[in-house]
Write an enzyme that holds these catalytic residues in place. Structure first.
Site, PDB file in Angstrom:
ATOM      1  N   ARG A   1     -31.968  29.958 -59.314  1.00 58.30           N
ATOM      2  CA  ARG A   1     -32.172  30.923 -60.411  1.00 58.30           C
ATOM      3  C   ARG A   1     -33.489  30.558 -61.072  1.00 58.30           C
ATOM      4  NH1 ARG A   1     -28.136  33.181 -65.011  1.00 58.30           N
ATOM      5  NH2 ARG A   1     -27.404  34.220 -63.134  1.00 58.30           N
TER       6      ARG A   1
ATOM      7  N   HIS B   1     -31.110  40.635 -58.941  1.00 59.24           N
ATOM      8  CA  HIS B   1     -29.898  39.818 -59.113  1.00 59.24           C
ATOM      9  C   HIS B   1     -28.922  40.266 -58.015  1.00 59.24           C
ATOM     10  CE1 HIS B   1     -27.105  37.145 -60.739  1.00 59.24           C
ATOM     11  NE2 HIS B   1     -26.831  37.690 -61.900  1.00 59.24           N
TER      12      HIS B   1
ATOM     13  N   CYS C   1     -22.244  42.968 -66.317  1.00 59.43           N
ATOM     14  CA  CYS C   1     -22.317  41.674 -65.624  1.00 59.43           C
ATOM     15  C   CYS C   1     -22.129  40.475 -66.548  1.00 59.43           C
ATOM     16  CB  CYS C   1     -23.643  41.557 -64.874  1.00 59.43           C
ATOM     17  SG  CYS C   1     -25.079  41.546 -65.959  1.00 59.43           S
TER      18      CYS C   1
ATOM     19  N   ASP D   1     -26.009  46.305 -69.165  1.00 60.79           N
ATOM     20  CA  ASP D   1     -26.427  44.899 -69.220  1.00 60.79           C
ATOM     21  C   ASP D   1     -27.111  44.715 -70.573  1.00 60.79           C
ATOM     22  OD1 ASP D   1     -27.203  42.302 -68.601  1.00 60.79           O
ATOM     23  OD2 ASP D   1     -28.772  42.875 -67.186  1.00 60.79           O
TER      24      ASP D   1
ATOM     25  N   ARG E   1     -17.173  37.737 -58.277  1.00 61.03           N
ATOM     26  CA  ARG E   1     -18.377  37.003 -57.874  1.00 61.03           C
ATOM     27  C   ARG E   1     -17.996  35.884 -56.897  1.00 61.03           C
ATOM     28  NH1 ARG E   1     -22.717  36.719 -61.545  1.00 61.03           N
ATOM     29  NH2 ARG E   1     -23.794  35.730 -59.806  1.00 61.03           N
TER      30      ARG E   1
ATOM     31  N   GLN F   1     -25.006  39.430 -57.810  1.00 66.17           N
ATOM     32  CA  GLN F   1     -24.252  40.160 -58.839  1.00 66.17           C
ATOM     33  C   GLN F   1     -23.969  41.589 -58.366  1.00 66.17           C
ATOM     34  OE1 GLN F   1     -23.326  39.301 -62.329  1.00 66.17           O
ATOM     35  NE2 GLN F   1     -22.124  41.105 -61.869  1.00 66.17           N
TER      36      GLN F   1
END
Ligand code: CP
Ligand code: NVA
Length: 309
Positions: free
Chosen positions: A108, A135, A267, A227, A293, A138
């Site tokens: 990340r 991402h 998310c 988000d 996930r 996700q």
């Protein structure tokens, strides 16, 4: 060796294969507890190194569980604990070391270039655990969640995104092309998706629908995604940006313009882009979304390790 960096670079048939595997695997472990290993221990003896240059709760824990449930193990690092993060060691040497000790690397980072640089020097697969432009773990997981809840292929659904044009939306746009679903985006004019991503959609002969009006963007939606307006390390004037998104708050009134049985997904982490009433309400499936996930990342790991059957 397969990497998992951007959905747009992964063949649609591979993405579908990952989702099919997730469905099978999730069903098969219904009676197993958190750390029990899947039958056959497919990643026995394998180690995933995960490194975070930015905060994470879900990605960190779900990857830990994912590799554990496949019989492997993980080591979680913060880049500032390494010579790399202190500026004393190059990416090429770090990549060589990671490839010597580990079998896979999840990163990340605030730099898309860093992922590409690592990819160049690693001899093990790299997974993008969130970058400025993407991402992917996700969003692939979100596609799975949508199909699991609605029991319909996502290509038959109308998906809306209300919020910033950020990494999660970029991956959702890529998914809309790969999985052929209708995507409507609601955001202020200033925060529309950039030219690069819109050109890519056009090049792939698909269309995304952009509205500067939240009501228009959710009309007829089966799924509403959102988000945070302010992403991790967003360097803009936060107060001003939140003010610019004031008319894009997801509340009960806005949801009433979508389909009656529409679902809400986010998310996490959340800000004030969504009311508590919606986020914690009946249409929201955010906890199931977070749990998935683990399941989808297991199939992503198998894909990267060349073990997806
Ligand atoms: N959704 C998500 O990636 O959460 P984290 O930032 O907590 O990993
Ligand atoms: N867009 C958000 C996603 C967090 C999971 C961010 O980049 O911070």
């Amino acid at each position: 060796m397969k990497h998992f960096i951007n959905l747009k670079d992964i063949p649609a048939k591979d993405l579908r294969k990952i989702i099919v595997d997730t469905k099978k695997r999730k069903n098969l472990r219904k009676k197993l507890s958190t750390l029990e290993v899947d039958k056959g221990s497919p990643l026995k003896g394998k180690m995933l190194v995960q490194m975070f240059e930015k905060a994470s709760s879900r990605t960190r824990i779900s990857f830990y569980l994912a590799i554990k449930q496949l019989g492997g193990g993980t080591l979680t690092l913060r880049s500032n604990e390494l010579h790399l993060g202190q500026g004393g060691e190059s990416i090429s040497d770090t990549a060589k070391i990671l490839s010597t000790y580990g079998d896979g690397f999840m990163l990340r980072t605030d730099s898309d270039k860093k992922i590409e640089d690592f990819k160049k020097y690693l001899s093990i697969p790299i997974i993008n655990g969130l970058s400025p432009s993407s991402h992917p773990t996700q969003v692939l997981s979100d596609v799975f969640t949508v199909e699991e809840i609605t029991k319909k292929p996502i290509s038959k659904l109308s998906i809306s995104w209300i919020g910033d044009s950020n990494n999660v939306l970029d991956s959702l746009i890529a998914a809309s092309v790969k999985f052929s679903f209708k995507l409507s985006i609601g955001c202020p004019k200033k925060f529309e998706p950039g030219k690069k991503v819109r050109d890519w959609v056009k090049k792939n002969k698909r269309k995304i629908f952009i509205y500067n009006n939240a009501k228009e963007a959710v009309k007829g939606a089966d799924v509403i995604f959102s988000d945070k307006v302010i992403s991790l390390n967003d360097k803009i004037n936060k107060k001003k940006k939140i003010e610019q998104f004031k008319k894009f708050k997801i509340n009960k009134k806005l949801i009433s313009f979508a389909k009656k049985n529409c679902i809400f997904l986010h998310c996490l982490p959340r800000g004030n882009e969504v009311s508590d009433e919606v986020f914690l309400g009946k249409k929201s499936h955010v906890w199931q979304q977070a749990l998935n996930r683990v399941h989808v990342q297991k199939s992503i790991l198998l894909y990267c390790f060349g073990k997806l059957r």
